[in-house]
Enzyme design. Structure first.
Site, PDB file in Angstrom:
ATOM      1  N   ASP A 163       0.820   3.483  -3.102  1.00 18.29           N
ATOM      2  CA  ASP A 163      -0.343   4.347  -3.371  1.00 18.29           C
ATOM      3  C   ASP A 163      -0.604   5.354  -2.249  1.00 18.29           C
ATOM      4  OD1 ASP A 163      -1.039   2.998  -5.787  1.00 18.29           O
ATOM      5  OD2 ASP A 163      -1.761   1.335  -4.551  1.00 18.29           O
ATOM      6  N   HIS A 164      -0.090   5.077  -1.082  1.00 24.25           N
ATOM      7  CA  HIS A 164      -0.442   5.886   0.100  1.00 24.25           C
ATOM      8  C   HIS A 164       0.841   6.358   0.780  1.00 24.25           C
ATOM      9  CE1 HIS A 164      -2.253   6.947   4.016  1.00 24.25           C
ATOM     10  NE2 HIS A 164      -3.417   6.943   3.403  1.00 24.25           N
ATOM     11  N   PHE A 165       1.581   7.338   0.264  1.00 20.89           N
ATOM     12  CA  PHE A 165       1.315   8.051  -0.989  1.00 20.89           C
ATOM     13  C   PHE A 165       2.611   8.049  -1.794  1.00 20.89           C
ATOM     14  CE2 PHE A 165      -1.590   9.831   2.149  1.00 20.89           C
ATOM     15  CZ  PHE A 165      -2.799   9.846   1.478  1.00 20.89           C
TER      16      PHE A 165
ATOM     17  N   TYR B 205       0.806  -1.232   0.000  1.00 24.01           N
ATOM     18  CA  TYR B 205       0.000   0.000   0.000  1.00 24.01           C
ATOM     19  C   TYR B 205       0.835   1.276   0.000  1.00 24.01           C
ATOM     20  CZ  TYR B 205       0.611  -0.470   5.125  1.00 24.01           C
ATOM     21  OH  TYR B 205       1.114  -0.616   6.395  1.00 24.01           O
TER      22      TYR B 205
END
Lengths: 147, 78
Positions: free
Chosen positions: A33-35, A30
Site C-alpha cells: 500500500d505504501h506505495f 505495508y
C-alpha cells in the site's frame, strides 16, 4: 504484525547514546500500500524505530524510573527513501534525562547516508502499568551479551 | 531577554500566536499547557536557561505571570 522495530543493539551507553539496527524485510505487508510500484518505509515507522532505540537507551539508565514512552515529536525530517531490504542504522543521543522527562536527538542512516532525523521528547510510565512479566527482549539480549 | 521576548518564547513553546499571550493569560486559556505541556515547559526551562523547578512549583504555575516570575527569579529577564 509485530511492532518491534529494533532488531538488535550494536552499542549502548545507558542514558547517553545508542546505536542499533533494523533490517527492513522485503516482504513487509505495508509495502503493497505504501506505495504500489514504489515501496518505501513510511516516515512514521522511521520515527518509531528512532523512538524504540532511544527508549531502550533511557530504560537501560534507570529501570526504576519507568518505561520511556514517546510523548512528543519535536521535529522530524525525512531526507531519503528507505527501500525494501534496507538495513537501517539507528542512532540516538540523549540530550537531557530527568526523573520525569527526557529529550533525544536521533537519526537513521542507510548505507552511510542519513535518511531521517528527529528530536523526540519522552516521559516515563510506571512499570506496574504493563503486563506482569513484560520484558524488553532486545535490550535484555544486549545486556546479557547474547547475540 | 526582556519581558516581550519572554512572552514570545512562551508563545512559541505552547505554539500559540504571540498576541494571545499576556502576563495575565491563564493556564486554561492555553490548550497546550496540559500535563504534557507542564513537562515540555519544564524541559525548556532546563535546557534553555538551566532552570529546574520542582514538580510542585511546576504544578502551582497557573498563569503566564507565574512563568515570568520563575524567569525573573533566576535572572533570565532583564
Amino acid at each position: 504484525m509485530r511492532f518491534i522495530l529494533v532488531d538488535r543493539i550494536l552499542e549502548l551507553v545507558p542514558g547517553k547514546a545508542i546505536r542499533a539496527e533494523k533490517l527492513v524485510a522485503a516482504d513487509e505487508d505495508y509495502f503493497s500500500d505504501h506505495f504500489p510500484g514504489f515501496p518505501v518505509v513510511p516516515g512514521v515507522l522511521q520515527i518509531e524505530m528512532m523512538a524504540q532505540a532511544a527508549g531502550k537507551c533511557l530504560d537501560a539508565e534507570d529501570p526504576a524510573r519507568g518505561k520511556a514512552m514517546l510523548a512528543r515529536i519535536v521535529s522530524a525530517s525525512f531526507r531519503g527513501w528507505v527501500k525494501p531490504g534496507s538495513t537501517c542504522r539507528i542512532f540516538a543521543e540523549v540530550k537531557s534525562s530527568r526523573p520525569k522527562f527526557a529529550t533525544v536527538e536521533a537519526c537513521i542512516e542507510v548505507e552511510g547516508s542519513r535518511v531521517s532525523d528527529a528530536e523526540l521528547f519522552f516521559t516515563f510510565i510506571p512499570l506496574q502499568q504493563f503486563a506482569p512479566g513484560y520484558r524488553d527482549e532486545v535490550l535484555e539480549s544486549f545486556l546479557s551479551g547474547r547475540p | 531577554m526582556n519581558q516581550t521576548e519572554a512572552l514570545a518564547w512562551i508563545a512559541d513553546l505552547f505554539e500559540v500566536l504571540p498576541q494571545k499571550i499576556q502576563p495575565d493569560t491563564k493556564r486554561e486559556a492555553i490548550p497546550a499547557w496540559d500535563s504534557l505541556g507542564v513537562l515540555t515547559l519544564m524541559a525548556a526551562l532546563d535546557e534553555q536557561f538551566g532552570i529546574l523547578p520542582t514538580e510542585e512549583e511546576m504544578q502551582s504555575m497557573q498563569s503566564v505571570q507565574d512563568i515570568l516570575n520563575v524567569l525573573n527569579k533566576n535572572g533570565t529577564i532583564d
